[in-house]
Design an enzyme around this catalytic site. Structure first.
Site, PDB file in Angstrom:
ATOM      1  CG  HIS A  33      33.419  34.637  35.732  1.00 30.17           C
ATOM      2  ND1 HIS A  33      32.372  35.092  34.957  1.00 30.17           N
ATOM      3  CD2 HIS A  33      32.856  34.114  36.850  1.00 30.17           C
ATOM      4  CE1 HIS A  33      31.225  34.850  35.587  1.00 30.17           C
ATOM      5  NE2 HIS A  33      31.505  34.253  36.738  1.00 30.17           N
ATOM      6  CD  GLU A  55      34.079  36.026  32.115  1.00 33.88           C
ATOM      7  OE1 GLU A  55      33.837  37.094  32.697  1.00 33.88           O
ATOM      8  OE2 GLU A  55      33.228  35.128  31.958  1.00 33.88           O
ATOM      9  CG  HIS A 100      32.132  39.779  34.115  1.00 35.01           C
ATOM     10  ND1 HIS A 100      31.872  38.529  34.608  1.00 35.01           N
ATOM     11  CD2 HIS A 100      31.923  40.632  35.148  1.00 35.01           C
ATOM     12  CE1 HIS A 100      31.519  38.612  35.877  1.00 35.01           C
ATOM     13  NE2 HIS A 100      31.547  39.887  36.229  1.00 35.01           N
ATOM     14  CD  GLU A 142      29.982  40.460  30.326  1.00 30.87           C
ATOM     15  OE1 GLU A 142      30.913  39.902  29.697  1.00 30.87           O
ATOM     16  OE2 GLU A 142      29.393  39.943  31.287  1.00 30.87           O
TER      17      GLU A 142
END
Length: 667
Positions: free
Chosen positions: A250, A253, A394, A486
């Protein structure tokens, strides 16, 4: 008529009295034009007022005819700001070296040229500073072109800089920078051009262990560049596991992208410094790092953040505006939902006898959808190398998520949906979370995973179910076990927080790579000693096999404990072994197999029939998408090259003047 005649006679008389016009055809009528020779003049360039001499001459060595011409050029502009550009490094040496060319020393109406030895010493000391800002070494400081040898009668341009030092001291300016710019971590964001430049520099600095290669291009033609670390770059080594890190799937990110750049610098510098841990890791593992899978999205996100920084709006509203800018690629495709949905196939077959969860072929109907060039490139990459372990990075939460990402619930509601390797994935996820500075601390968690995660780890489908994810594709289509990391709730954190992000993650990044050596590895051969490609390695109680690579070697990640492991291949009898893995085992156990030739077993045939019903595994890109993507990337490549210039470029582009392309390192 009488009036006109006297006037005509008068004009003829005046003409006859005028001096003869210069005609080169008649000797003696033209006097040679004597051009005035240039003379020494006072040195009035303000940025050169500390030179050891006070007289110069124009035209100068570069051809500037007057002082005003010299002051109006990009060369003098560079000298005026070089101290700020290089953050004080190599000042005033670079400026004084430039002055010796723009305002050369003049004695007895004759120009003296500066010494080449001084130029070479300064270049050796200071070239890294220009590399650090992506700037070429200035052309007017070319030591061979504008400087001369001692025998030709040169002078030292740094004379008088340090009264206590003589020319010998200048010649010995060989004090190296504290750290090579390729490996010195600067905690700031990198544009795509800067990122590629850093990776290329690391490749040069650590050429024995590092190599860069491209896996394709983005929709807008930006290169998807990978850097590899190995004691034998470019080659798969027998029994050496291959791992990969992917960042920035992404585009907005961005912390993972930066961490992977820093990781590459860290691996290079620590290896050169003799770190036993890093040297062992690189000598026994082949590491592939793709910092940005979505460079187009990153550029959009970075531009969006900059635009919002100049907005009059303040507070949360401004952050919200830029929250999703650049998340998708240039086609507005979410790359993390663009992979083949093999998980639905598995959920639909899980009650069938002999169903399998490995090497599931890509269904032909997938290619009728919109497949992003970035997704295409990564799929080909994943299929071309026998990866064992992987993580993609991410932002938006603080947790490690593991497969499956797609829920087995009929309506795809969030629901715990484990793979057959649930225990292995939990071990891998905990490896990263526990080594992270804060991730396993429940009080530090943020984002929607807080209600379902356990000490920084979570099953993806239980947290947020979706189809087409990259980690499910890795597990179901190849031998590779991938998790999603994440890194925090701020998708695009301020630059001042990048150091904190590195501090929190660098140990976890290393520890996770070391986890590739857990479990077992070995070679499968026949009775004649020939290796068997594509042999299946099965573990009792786990409905997920891995297959041997080109040279018959395999890797099987496993938890500590006792395992019954079998090897099989069409036309061979199955071989079986009992394996005991101690709890704190840090290297993979060696388990080789020798298979005897035999008739094809009925149950193996049954499984092979099931494969055929799902399509052929080797059938990839049946509609030749690759050619179309290549053409799209070629069309966009020139646009990228025009658009991406270093951050300082616009400062030197003077209105009405030629663009100073000599400043560009890769022009």
């Amino acid at each position: 008529m009488r009036i006109m005649l006297p006037l005509l006679l008068l004009s003829l008389a005046l003409v006859s009295c005028a001096p003869p016009r210069c005609d080169p055809g008649f000797r003696g009528l033209c006097k040679p034009t004597v051009e005035e020779k240039p003379k020494c003049t006072d040195l009035l360039l303000s940025y050169c007022d500390d030179m050891s001499y006070t007289q110069t001459m124009f035209p100068n060595i570069l051809g500037h005819k007057t002082r005003e011409d010299a002051e109006a050029g990009a060369e003098y502009l560079l000298m005026s700001v070089v101290e700020s550009l290089l953050r004080g490094e190599c000042n005033p040496e670079i400026r004084m070296l430039g002055c010796s060319v723009l305002a050369p020393r003049c004695e007895k109406e004759k120009v003296m040229k500066p010494c080449r030895t001084t130029c070479e010493a300064i270049r050796k000391k200071c070239s890294h500073a220009f590399e650090g800002i992506e700037m070429a070494w200035p052309y007017f400081l070319d030591c061979d072109r504008f400087f001369v040898s001692d025998e030709e009668g040169c002078y030292d341009p740094l004379e008088g800089l340090r009264a206590e030092q003589d020319e010998e001291a200048v010649d010995s300016m060989e004090i190296p920078p504290p750290e090579d710019p390729a490996t010195a971590i600067q905690f700031s964001y990198h544009s795509n051009a800067q990122m590629i430049s850093v990776l290329k520099k690391i490749e040069d600095q650590c050429s024995d262990i590092a190599r860069t290669y491209s896996i394709g291009r983005s929709m807008e033609g930006r290169e998807l560049l990978v850097i590899e670390f190995s004691n034998n770059p470019g080659q798969h080594e027998l029994l050496e596991p291959e791992i990969k890190y992917i960042g920035n799937i992404h585009g907005n990110e961005v912390l993972g992208r930066q961490l992977l750049i820093y990781l590459a610098q860290h691996l290079c510098s620590e290896y050169l410094l003799g770190s036993e841990r890093i040297q062992t890791l690189i000598n026994t593992t082949r590491i592939h790092i793709l910092p940005s899978m979505n460079p187009d999205g990153y550029e959009a996100a970075a531009s969006g953040i900059q635009d919002n920084n100049y907005s009059d709006d303040e507070g949360e509203g401004r952050r919200y505006d830029s929250w999703n800018v650049g998340q998708n690629n240039a086609q507005n495709i979410d790359l993390n939902k663009n992979f083949p949905d093999l998980t639905s196939i598995i959920h639909g077959r899980r009650r069938q006898k002999g169903y399998r969860t490995d090497h599931v072929p890509i269904p032909d109907y997938y290619w009728f959808g919109k497949v992003a060039p970035e997704t295409y490139a990564v799929m080909k990459w994943i299929r071309s190398i026998p990866f064992v372990l992987s993580a993609n990075f991410h932002g938006g939460d603080l947790v490690v998520s593991y497969p499956y990402d797609l829920s087995k619930h009929p309506l795809e509601h969030n629901m715990f949906s484990p793979t057959p390797d649930e225990q292995v994935f939990k071990l891998l996820a905990r490896t990263y979370a526990n080594a992270h500075e804060t991730m396993s601390n429940e009080h530090a968690q943020c984002g929607p995973s807080r209600s379902t995660s356990q000490k920084g780890t979570v099953n993806g489908a239980q947290w947020s179910s979706f189809a087409g994810g990259m980690q499910d594709f890795n597990y179901l289509h190849t031998n590779c076990f991938e998790v999603t990391v994440e890194l925090g709730c701020d998708k695009f954190p301020p630059e001042e927080e990048l150091f904190i992000g590195w501090h929190e993650n660098h140990e976890a990044l290393i520890a996770f790579m070391e986890a590739a050596h857990r479990g077992i590895k070995g070679i499968v051969k026949d009775e004649e000693g020939n290796t068997i490609k594509g042999a299946r390695i099965s573990v009792r109680g786990i409905r997920h096999d891995v297959t041997t690579a080109e040279n018959g070697d395999y890797w099987r990640l496993l938890t500590p404990g006792t395992h019954i492991v079998a090897a099989s291949a069409p036309g061979y009898t199955r071989a079986m072994k009992k394996v005991q893995l101690p709890p704190r085992m840090r290297t993979a156990g060696r388990v080789d197999f020798v298979l005897q030739k035999a008739a094809l077993e009925a149950d193996v045939q049954e499984v092979d029939d099931a494969i055929q019903s799902m399509g052929i595994y080797d059938r990839f890109d049946p509609y030749n998408q690759y050619e179309r993507y290549t053409l799209m990337a070629d069309v966009s490549q020139n646009r990228e090259e025009r658009a991406e210039k270093p951050w300082w470029w616009n400062y030197f582009v003077l209105p009405g003047g030629p663009a100073p392309t000599w400043l560009l390192k890769h022009y």
